[in-house]
Scaffold this active site. Sequence first.
Site, short mmCIF file in Angstrom:
data_model
loop_
_atom_site.label_atom_id
_atom_site.label_comp_id
_atom_site.label_asym_id
_atom_site.label_seq_id
_atom_site.Cartn_x
_atom_site.Cartn_y
_atom_site.Cartn_z
CD GLU A 41 45.06 -51.20 -27.59
OE1 GLU A 41 44.13 -50.80 -28.71
OE2 GLU A 41 45.50 -51.82 -28.02
CB THR A 70 42.30 -45.28 -29.67
OG1 THR A 70 41.66 -45.86 -29.64
CG2 THR A 70 41.34 -44.30 -30.75
CE LYS A 130 43.88 -52.23 -33.71
NZ LYS A 130 43.90 -50.56 -32.54
#
Length: 212
Positions: A41, A70, A130
């Site tokens: 990621e 992000t 998440k």
Amino acid sequence: MSDRLDRARSTGILAVLRAPSPELALEASEAIIRGGVTGIEVTFSTPDAPAVIRELVARHGDAAYIGAGTVTTAAQATQAADAGAGFLVSPGTLPHLTRSMLDTDRVVMTGAMTPTEVMGALELGVDVVKIFPASLGGPSYLGALRGPFPTAPLMPTGGVNPDNLAAWFAAGAVAVGAGGDLANGASIAAADWSDIEQRAARFTTALSAARG
């Protein structure tokens, strides 16, 4: 939705990569992949994250699961998708941003902590919720969320390490996000790729043990 989650499930671990330069991000990713962790990621706190994603996809193709983290704007979601990201991760769940992420037709993972936030993410139709920062509640908190959300695909991020990896999966995680214990910032800044590779190898060993 299950088909969309197959890759995340099989990969098991997503390394949350934050690096001070594109070059260090690429080198760190290679060390992580050498250690056996194939989910990367690339966060948008990394300079020129889309270029890093594009290069990793070009190098590894389907052998690695490359995505963006992000993600905080619709423009970032589009840039990451255009670069070939297979999944998009946001630290929270903002309706407008989440819809923009879903419009890319990539696997979408958005952040939540409370039951109300989990409900909001699921209502918007995200692929994975998440749970962040998961270190606040630990595996027991993830297990508690399984009560009202028995089928929700939950991915803890924050506080995941090789020693507690099995506990996270036993609590019902579909996959885990691993940050500093895997993609360690100090080691990346020092270009200590041996340390990064060894960290990834410990996670890989722990995942194999957790899955029996």
